[in-house]
Structures are given as C-alpha cells and as structure tokens.
Design a protein around this motif. Structure first.
Motif, mmCIF file in Angstrom:
data_model
loop_
_atom_site.group_PDB
_atom_site.id
_atom_site.type_symbol
_atom_site.label_atom_id
_atom_site.label_comp_id
_atom_site.label_asym_id
_atom_site.label_seq_id
_atom_site.Cartn_x
_atom_site.Cartn_y
_atom_site.Cartn_z
ATOM 1 N N LEU A 11 0.843 -1.203 0.000
ATOM 2 C CA LEU A 11 0.000 0.000 0.000
ATOM 3 C C LEU A 11 0.873 1.245 0.000
ATOM 4 C CD1 LEU A 11 -2.152 -1.261 2.987
ATOM 5 C CD2 LEU A 11 -2.963 -1.229 0.623
ATOM 6 N N ASN A 12 0.263 2.384 -0.353
ATOM 7 C CA ASN A 12 0.987 3.643 -0.187
ATOM 8 C C ASN A 12 1.022 4.002 1.301
ATOM 9 O OD1 ASN A 12 -1.431 4.972 0.520
ATOM 10 N ND2 ASN A 12 -1.850 5.525 -1.599
ATOM 11 N N PRO A 13 1.915 4.895 1.702
ATOM 12 C CA PRO A 13 2.066 5.179 3.140
ATOM 13 C C PRO A 13 0.787 5.648 3.822
ATOM 14 C CG PRO A 13 3.946 6.026 1.930
ATOM 15 C CD PRO A 13 2.940 5.595 0.893
ATOM 16 N N THR A 14 -0.017 6.473 3.134
ATOM 17 C CA THR A 14 -1.241 6.981 3.748
ATOM 18 C C THR A 14 -2.202 5.856 4.083
ATOM 19 O OG1 THR A 14 -1.044 9.088 2.571
ATOM 20 C CG2 THR A 14 -3.222 8.509 3.424
ATOM 21 N N ASP A 15 -2.437 4.979 3.129
ATOM 22 C CA ASP A 15 -3.346 3.869 3.371
ATOM 23 C C ASP A 15 -2.697 2.799 4.234
ATOM 24 O OD1 ASP A 15 -5.451 4.965 1.831
ATOM 25 O OD2 ASP A 15 -4.461 4.305 -0.004
ATOM 26 N N GLY A 16 -1.376 2.721 4.185
ATOM 27 C CA GLY A 16 -0.672 1.763 5.023
ATOM 28 C C GLY A 16 -0.883 2.024 6.502
ATOM 29 N N GLU A 17 -1.113 3.292 6.877
ATOM 30 C CA GLU A 17 -1.378 3.626 8.278
ATOM 31 C C GLU A 17 -2.695 3.032 8.763
ATOM 32 O OE1 GLU A 17 -1.217 7.829 8.682
ATOM 33 O OE2 GLU A 17 0.952 7.972 8.329
ATOM 34 N N LYS A 18 -3.613 2.723 7.830
ATOM 35 C CA LYS A 18 -4.919 2.161 8.192
ATOM 36 C C LYS A 18 -4.883 0.641 8.329
ATOM 37 C CE LYS A 18 -6.920 5.614 5.055
ATOM 38 N NZ LYS A 18 -7.729 5.765 3.815
ATOM 39 N N PHE A 19 -3.771 0.041 7.935
ATOM 40 C CA PHE A 19 -3.671 -1.414 7.930
ATOM 41 C C PHE A 19 -3.127 -1.905 9.258
ATOM 42 C CE2 PHE A 19 -1.213 -5.331 6.931
ATOM 43 C CZ PHE A 19 -2.293 -6.132 6.596
ATOM 44 N N ASP A 20 -3.889 -2.760 9.928
ATOM 45 C CA ASP A 20 -3.500 -3.265 11.240
ATOM 46 C C ASP A 20 -3.405 -4.793 11.269
ATOM 47 O OD1 ASP A 20 -6.132 -3.986 11.028
ATOM 48 O OD2 ASP A 20 -6.809 -2.987 12.865
ATOM 49 N N GLY A 21 -3.192 -5.384 10.110
ATOM 50 C CA GLY A 21 -3.198 -6.840 10.027
ATOM 51 C C GLY A 21 -4.510 -7.380 9.518
ATOM 52 N N SER A 22 -5.513 -6.494 9.466
ATOM 53 C CA SER A 22 -6.790 -6.823 8.840
ATOM 54 C C SER A 22 -7.084 -5.752 7.796
ATOM 55 C CB SER A 22 -7.924 -6.855 9.875
ATOM 56 O OG SER A 22 -8.376 -5.540 10.172
ATOM 57 N N ALA A 23 -8.081 -6.023 6.934
ATOM 58 C CA ALA A 23 -8.466 -5.037 5.920
ATOM 59 C C ALA A 23 -9.652 -4.201 6.382
ATOM 60 C CB ALA A 23 -8.801 -5.742 4.609
ATOM 61 N N ASN A 24 -10.044 -4.319 7.636
ATOM 62 C CA ASN A 24 -11.229 -3.596 8.123
ATOM 63 C C ASN A 24 -11.095 -2.086 7.946
ATOM 64 O OD1 ASN A 24 -12.533 -5.971 8.941
ATOM 65 N ND2 ASN A 24 -11.541 -5.942 10.956
ATOM 66 N N GLY A 25 -9.911 -1.556 8.187
ATOM 67 C CA GLY A 25 -9.715 -0.118 8.072
ATOM 68 C C GLY A 25 -9.520 0.366 6.649
ATOM 69 N N PRO A 84 9.224 -14.054 5.637
ATOM 70 C CA PRO A 84 8.599 -14.642 6.822
ATOM 71 C C PRO A 84 7.977 -13.638 7.786
ATOM 72 C CG PRO A 84 10.995 -14.661 7.027
ATOM 73 C CD PRO A 84 10.692 -14.245 5.627
ATOM 74 N N ASP A 85 8.325 -12.365 7.652
ATOM 75 C CA ASP A 85 7.794 -11.347 8.564
ATOM 76 C C ASP A 85 6.520 -10.684 8.050
ATOM 77 O OD1 ASP A 85 9.935 -11.786 10.312
ATOM 78 O OD2 ASP A 85 11.192 -10.318 9.279
ATOM 79 N N ILE A 86 6.086 -11.038 6.843
ATOM 80 C CA ILE A 86 4.890 -10.439 6.257
ATOM 81 C C ILE A 86 3.745 -11.438 6.343
ATOM 82 C CG2 ILE A 86 3.886 -9.380 4.197
ATOM 83 C CD1 ILE A 86 6.676 -8.680 3.247
ATOM 84 N N PRO A 87 2.570 -11.040 6.853
ATOM 85 C CA PRO A 87 1.454 -11.981 6.971
ATOM 86 C C PRO A 87 0.955 -12.443 5.603
ATOM 87 C CG PRO A 87 0.707 -9.748 7.412
ATOM 88 C CD PRO A 87 2.206 -9.696 7.335
ATOM 89 N N THR A 88 0.348 -13.610 5.586
ATOM 90 C CA THR A 88 -0.232 -14.140 4.349
ATOM 91 C C THR A 88 -1.641 -13.594 4.143
ATOM 92 O OG1 THR A 88 -1.267 -16.052 5.408
ATOM 93 C CG2 THR A 88 1.032 -16.284 4.698
#
Length: 358
Positions: free
Chosen positions: A131-145, A242-246
């Motif tokens: 994601l771009n940095p702005t939208d990356g701030e909304k990502f918490d391991g889920s796509a809810n945000g 290995p550090d990035i979730p699937t």
C-alpha cells in the motif's frame, strides 16, 4: 495435489534414467531467451538471473541473451512461440502464471498448447501486495480499516496472474479499481511510484529487485504475501518474506472474509496453479531429446551450485527449482485446475469485469 505429493512425483520422474545421448556442443552460438513481458517485471528479473548461469553450464558456453516480446498479457509472445520450430537449441521461452491463466480459463486469444512444448526448468515464486504510506497507516493486520478507501491498481488483465490479487482484495471487501492494459507488472510498479496507482503487488523477484527499496524508503507499506504451501498443502508464510502476513492470515482477521467455501477454494486453486510452479522455461516443439537433456542437465547443475541458494534467495526468492522430467510433471500440475474452480472464476470475471470466457 499437495506439495509433498508433487515433490514425490517429481522425484520419482527424475529418477527415470535418461538414455545415453551424443554430446551437444553450443560453442559460438547465441541463445535467445524470449520473455513475453516487458523488461521491468518479475519474469525479466527471473530470466536475467538464470541467463548468465545457464551460459556457464551449457556445453560450449554460448551467449544467452534475454529478449522481450510484451503484448496481450503475454499471449502475443506465447502464440508466437507456438509457431516456432527447433533450430539447433538456440531458442528458449519463459512463461509465468499470467501465461498459464488465460490457457486455464479458455481465453479466446490463446492459440498455444502447453503440451506441445518441451519444459526443461520450472520454478516457484511468491508475491507481495503493498500500500501507499497513507493507506498503510490504516492497515492493522486486517483489511477492516481499508474498506472505505477506493484504490487504483495497474493491471495486465483480469484473466492474467492479476486475478489472484484482484479476487483476494474483493474477498477482503476492498474497493480496488483495476486499470487494465499494462504490459508487465513492472509497469504497475511504475504507476504506483508515480502516484497513479495506490495499491500494487509484485512477484518475489520483482519485489526484491525494486519494490523492497520503496518500502525501505518509506514510500510503500507491505500488506501481505500470497503465502507458500507446506508439505500437506496448507498455506503458510512465504519463506522469502517470513515477517509479512499471508492473505489467509489477513482474511481470517477481516470481517466477512472466509477461508473456506467456494470463493476460498477457487482462489487457492488458482494460487497453486500460478505460484508454486510459476515460471517455466521451454524449448520449442520438436526439440531433439539430446538437446532437451542438455538444457535439463545445465539447469540441474545451476541449482546444485554451492552459491545458488544464497544468490537465488537474494534475487528471485527461496523456492524450489524442477528440471527435466520433474519440470514436465510440475508443468502439468501448474496448468491444471478443477472444473469447479474454473467455473467459479469464470462467473466472477463475468460479474466483476464483464469478461466472458464461456
């Protein structure tokens, strides 16, 4: 078929003794390795990684030149290769999942037949969405945000390998608008860099070669990988990342996304067809057995080099490489999906993008 079963069948096929053959000498020859994508994508990086190693291992140390023939999501180049004939073992062709998927889905532009070609090497890969940095701030391991955001994605086409990320994002409830028509995933990355796209994905080699630098510079935020398969066919973390979730992990954490049922089964089927056996090197139809064996032996020597694992991990990722009879078996597995998965994806393409392949 699970990775464990595939590995066993590949191993069994590889144990079949090859008949004694006359030595092939490629001294003074130039090998053209044609890639049906642009020079900026993962397939280009894959071929450019193997090409100098192949030159070192083929008898006579011929020059191996990578050439590009982009167009129609790789079907242009594949259709061209279908018409080529063997000429002294000097033509090699490289495909990816974006070449396999139109074939699997019955795309009317496909005039090529995988069973006509001679596979000499097949390798897996992975993929990373970011994601771009702005939208990356909304990502918490889920796509809810991310569900209230409208994303733009540079795409080669919905019937190409891009269907894996497009279907994944839809399953997550995200609004991703594809801009179709780019010639390779590298062009999608350039759109992202210019701000013309706000979400992107790259196969492992392309991500390692360019997109990881965007992450290091704070210009991109990793979202997820597609994962890898363990010996029992379960999706686990990609060993290269290995550090990035699937996607499976993100789906499980996202409201409304299910990791069972028709959509999941179809996504997983095309993921398996497109990534564990993702890039394949072919010789033309009619290539003599001694030439095919020479190439298989050269790729076998490459994968057994003491420095291969380290170099591959850095440039194309940590994935299996199949050769010879093993490549034949892997190719068959990579160009087969169930009728149920095919029907689901065909219906989804019609409903989501107005693409009719029936």
């Amino acid at each position: 078929m699970t990775i464990k079963q595939l590995a066993a069948s590949v191993a069994a096929a590889t144990l079949i003794a090859a008949p004694a053959m006359a030595e092939v000498d490629l001294s003074g020859k130039t090998i053209e390795w044609v890639i049906p994508f642009s020079e900026t994508g993962g397939s280009a990086k894959w071929a450019n990684f193997f090409a100098p190693l192949l030159s070192e291992e083929l008898p006579g140390n011929p020059t191996v030149v990578v050439k590009f023939m982009p167009g129609a999501g790789s079907t242009k180049g594949a259709n061209w290769f279908q018409e080529q004939e063997h000429e002294e073992g000097t033509l090699l062709f490289g495909t990816s999942g974006s070449t396999q998927f139109p074939y699997l889905l019955g795309d009317p532009r496909v005039r090529y037949e995988y069973s006509d070609w001679v596979p000499v090497m097949a390798s897996g890969t992975g993929g990373v969405a970011y994601l771009n940095p702005t939208d990356g701030e909304k990502f918490d391991g889920s796509a809810n945000g991310l569900k209230g955001t409208n994303f733009i994605y540079g795409s080669q086409g919905a019937t190409r390998l891009d269907l894996v990320p497009l279907l994944a994002w839809e399953m997550l409830g995200m609004n991703v608008e594809p801009v179709f028509g780019i010639k390779g995933r590298g062009d999608g990355r350039l759109m992202f860099e210019r701000g013309e796209a706000t979400i992107d994905y790259q196969t492992s080699s392309a991500y390692l070669g360019a997109s990881a630098d965007l992450v290091a510079q704070g210009k991109a935020v990793p979202m997820m990988t597609w994962g890898a398969l363990d010996e029992d066919g379960n999706i686990v973390r990609d060993p290269t990342f290995p550090d990035i979730p699937t996607f499976k992990e993100v789906c499980q954490a996202t409201d409304g996304c299910e990791t069972e049922g028709e959509a999941w089964d179809a996504w997983k089927a095309f993921f398996i067809a497109g990534f564990p056996v993702q890039k394949i090197a072919f010789l033309p139809a009619g290539t003599p057995d001694d030439v095919a064996q020479t190439y298989s032996d050269a790729f076998d020597a490459i994968r057994n080099r003491p420095d291969f694992a380290e170099r591959a991990t850095q440039q194309v990722g940590e994935y299996p490489v199949f050769v010879g009879a093993g490549a034949e078996r892997a190719t068959k597995e990579g160009t087969t999906v169930s009728d149920e998965a095919k029907a689901y994806v065909q219906n989804w393409l019609q409903e989501a993008y107005g693409v009719s392949l029936k």
